[in-house]
Design a protein around this motif. Structure first.
Motif, PDB file in Angstrom:
ATOM      1  N   ASP A  38       4.871   2.825  -2.335  1.00 45.60           N
ATOM      2  CA  ASP A  38       4.124   3.964  -1.802  1.00 45.60           C
ATOM      3  C   ASP A  38       2.634   3.748  -2.102  1.00 45.60           C
ATOM      4  OD1 ASP A  38       2.962   6.375  -1.161  1.00 45.60           O
ATOM      5  OD2 ASP A  38       4.524   7.594  -2.085  1.00 45.60           O
ATOM      6  N   PRO A  39       1.785   3.716  -1.058  1.00 45.44           N
ATOM      7  CA  PRO A  39       0.357   3.473  -1.293  1.00 45.44           C
ATOM      8  C   PRO A  39      -0.300   4.481  -2.231  1.00 45.44           C
ATOM      9  CG  PRO A  39       0.869   3.241   1.035  1.00 45.44           C
ATOM     10  CD  PRO A  39       2.103   3.799   0.379  1.00 45.44           C
ATOM     11  N   GLN A  40       0.298   5.644  -2.417  1.00 43.94           N
ATOM     12  CA  GLN A  40      -0.277   6.606  -3.368  1.00 43.94           C
ATOM     13  C   GLN A  40      -0.195   6.086  -4.796  1.00 43.94           C
ATOM     14  OE1 GLN A  40       0.607  10.936  -2.421  1.00 43.94           O
ATOM     15  NE2 GLN A  40       2.167   9.936  -1.169  1.00 43.94           N
ATOM     16  N   GLY A  41       0.744   5.182  -5.059  1.00 43.27           N
ATOM     17  CA  GLY A  41       0.823   4.513  -6.358  1.00 43.27           C
ATOM     18  C   GLY A  41       1.168   5.416  -7.523  1.00 43.27           C
ATOM     19  N   VAL A  53      -4.301  -3.777 -13.123  1.00 40.27           N
ATOM     20  CA  VAL A  53      -3.589  -4.344 -11.972  1.00 40.27           C
ATOM     21  C   VAL A  53      -4.538  -5.253 -11.180  1.00 40.27           C
ATOM     22  CG1 VAL A  53      -2.387  -3.835  -9.810  1.00 40.27           C
ATOM     23  CG2 VAL A  53      -2.017  -2.383 -11.821  1.00 40.27           C
ATOM     24  N   GLN A  54      -4.263  -6.530 -11.197  1.00 38.58           N
ATOM     25  CA  GLN A  54      -5.048  -7.493 -10.419  1.00 38.58           C
ATOM     26  C   GLN A  54      -4.383  -7.719  -9.070  1.00 38.58           C
ATOM     27  OE1 GLN A  54      -7.997  -8.688 -11.501  1.00 38.58           O
ATOM     28  NE2 GLN A  54      -7.738  -7.385 -13.310  1.00 38.58           N
ATOM     29  N   VAL A  71       2.694 -10.634  -9.746  1.00 37.73           N
ATOM     30  CA  VAL A  71       2.482  -9.198  -9.539  1.00 37.73           C
ATOM     31  C   VAL A  71       3.150  -8.343 -10.622  1.00 37.73           C
ATOM     32  CG1 VAL A  71       2.824  -7.286  -7.912  1.00 37.73           C
ATOM     33  CG2 VAL A  71       2.318  -9.572  -7.042  1.00 37.73           C
ATOM     34  N   VAL A  72       4.240  -8.814 -11.185  1.00 36.36           N
ATOM     35  CA  VAL A  72       5.042  -7.972 -12.075  1.00 36.36           C
ATOM     36  C   VAL A  72       4.290  -7.624 -13.365  1.00 36.36           C
ATOM     37  CG1 VAL A  72       6.174  -9.871 -13.325  1.00 36.36           C
ATOM     38  CG2 VAL A  72       7.396  -7.697 -12.965  1.00 36.36           C
ATOM     39  N   HIS A  73       4.505  -6.385 -13.812  1.00 36.32           N
ATOM     40  CA  HIS A  73       3.938  -5.903 -15.075  1.00 36.32           C
ATOM     41  C   HIS A  73       5.068  -5.448 -15.983  1.00 36.32           C
ATOM     42  CE1 HIS A  73      -0.550  -5.294 -14.525  1.00 36.32           C
ATOM     43  NE2 HIS A  73      -0.159  -5.841 -13.381  1.00 36.32           N
ATOM     44  N   ASN A  74       4.931  -5.714 -17.264  1.00 37.99           N
ATOM     45  CA  ASN A  74       5.841  -5.133 -18.247  1.00 37.99           C
ATOM     46  C   ASN A  74       5.438  -3.686 -18.494  1.00 37.99           C
ATOM     47  OD1 ASN A  74       5.340  -8.253 -19.761  1.00 37.99           O
ATOM     48  ND2 ASN A  74       7.257  -7.646 -18.806  1.00 37.99           N
ATOM     49  N   THR A  75       6.372  -2.905 -18.994  1.00 39.79           N
ATOM     50  CA  THR A  75       6.055  -1.527 -19.395  1.00 39.79           C
ATOM     51  C   THR A  75       6.341  -1.386 -20.889  1.00 39.79           C
ATOM     52  OG1 THR A  75       8.273  -0.609 -19.077  1.00 39.79           O
ATOM     53  CG2 THR A  75       6.883  -0.790 -17.113  1.00 39.79           C
ATOM     54  N   ASP A  76       6.179  -0.181 -21.396  1.00 43.91           N
ATOM     55  CA  ASP A  76       6.473   0.048 -22.818  1.00 43.91           C
ATOM     56  C   ASP A  76       7.953  -0.122 -23.125  1.00 43.91           C
ATOM     57  OD1 ASP A  76       3.847   0.531 -23.357  1.00 43.91           O
ATOM     58  OD2 ASP A  76       4.009   2.710 -23.211  1.00 43.91           O
ATOM     59  N   ILE A  82       7.697  -3.437 -13.585  1.00 44.63           N
ATOM     60  CA  ILE A  82       7.263  -2.751 -12.370  1.00 44.63           C
ATOM     61  C   ILE A  82       6.412  -3.668 -11.504  1.00 44.63           C
ATOM     62  CG2 ILE A  82       5.275  -1.747 -13.599  1.00 44.63           C
ATOM     63  CD1 ILE A  82       5.532   0.693 -11.711  1.00 44.63           C
ATOM     64  N   LEU A  83       6.606  -3.573 -10.193  1.00 42.35           N
ATOM     65  CA  LEU A  83       5.697  -4.185  -9.224  1.00 42.35           C
ATOM     66  C   LEU A  83       4.776  -3.062  -8.769  1.00 42.35           C
ATOM     67  CD1 LEU A  83       8.143  -6.401  -7.088  1.00 42.35           C
ATOM     68  CD2 LEU A  83       6.659  -7.111  -8.960  1.00 42.35           C
ATOM     69  N   PRO A  84       3.518  -3.061  -9.195  1.00 42.26           N
ATOM     70  CA  PRO A  84       2.649  -1.901  -8.978  1.00 42.26           C
ATOM     71  C   PRO A  84       2.023  -1.870  -7.584  1.00 42.26           C
ATOM     72  CG  PRO A  84       1.481  -3.572 -10.221  1.00 42.26           C
ATOM     73  CD  PRO A  84       2.866  -4.113 -10.010  1.00 42.26           C
ATOM     74  N   ALA A  85       1.645  -0.656  -7.178  1.00 34.59           N
ATOM     75  CA  ALA A  85       0.963  -0.467  -5.893  1.00 34.59           C
ATOM     76  C   ALA A  85      -0.451   0.047  -6.133  1.00 34.59           C
ATOM     77  CB  ALA A  85       1.728   0.526  -5.037  1.00 34.59           C
TER      78      ALA A  85
END
Length: 251
Positions: A38-41, A53-54, A71-76, A82-85
């Motif tokens: 979702d582009p709202q992110g 987020v790069q 693209v992938v980011h770790n979370t707590d 997560i793949l962020p938008a």
């Protein structure tokens, strides 16, 4: 299992469901990937500082040389990635129009990495455009959140028609997992009537768990947390935990 959470109506609890269902699965030590399509992110904001987020899902979809690892980011949570938008994802609809493989971009990028995750949860925008179609082509299952309010069923016919079209050609294995009733206010007669109507239309496809309207659920994204860390003893946390149990049981 790759679960697309979709409804072309906005404000029905799609993102809240994606965030908290993914968090509930990760809490059970089931390795989970949340894809923010979702582009709202807003799902991204719940787990990741946007300044870090790069590369985002937009890059994943439009750049041939960008894959999930970039693209992938770790979370707590050690079991939730997560793949962020970012807002740039809104441009993907225009960028992908006319591309012969536009509907398969997410599927093709996820396929090599599905073995790393037991569950992939995809949050979708409130439209039936290319981004939602990408989610349905990449998914194994579809979940539809429906708010128990007036006009609740508006638009679901179009979504189910799209679901059938996806099944007929690009993704014949896509299964309709079920409908979850969200933002339910059990104090009002209208909510109870709408809930009964939803059950009449969808029958056994409606999850037994109903997600109640909750201030704590509305507040948790603002504090960049799922309901399980923000208000672990709340009704919302218990309901999403219960929903995750049903999801696991239906697969």
């Amino acid at each position: 299992m790759t679960l697309a959470i979709a409804n072309q109506k906005g404000g029905v609890g799609k993102t809240t469901t994606a965030i908290n269902l993914a968090a509930a699965l990760a809490q059970k030590h089931l390795k989970t990937l949340l894809v923010d399509l979702d582009p709202q992110g807003n799902a991204t904001l719940s787990f990741v500082d946007p300044n870090t987020v790069q590369a985002s899902v937009y890059d994943l979809l439009v750049e041939p040389n960008i894959g999930v690892p970039e693209v992938v980011h770790n979370t707590d949570s050690p079991d939730l990635d997560i793949l962020p938008a970012r807002i740039s994802l809104a441009k993907a609809e225009v960028k992908l129009v006319g591309e012969y493989d536009s509907h398969f971009r997410l599927k093709d990028k996820l396929d090599p990495y599905r073995g790393l995750y037991e569950y992939i949860v995809i949050d979708t925008p409130p439209t039936l455009g290319i981004l939602t179609v990408n989610a349905l082509v990449a998914a194994t299952h579809l979940m539809v959140p429906i708010q128990s309010s007036y006009f609740a069923l508006e638009g679901t016919d179009d979504l189910l028609e799209t679901y059938q079209k996806i099944r007929s050609r690009p993704n014949p294995n896509l299964q309709f997992l079920g409908v979850v009733i969200t933002l339910h206010d059990r104090r009002t007669v209208l909510s109870r009537d709408i809930k009964r109507r939803i059950r009449e239309v969808f029958g056994e496809k409606v999850f037994k768990t109903t997600i109640s309207k909750s201030v704590r659920l509305e507040e948790s994204p603002a504090y960049r947390q799922s309901i399980f860390t923000f208000a672990p003893s709340s009704t919302g946390a218990m309901e999403y935990y219960s929903l995750s149990e049903e999801v696991i049981g239906r697969v």
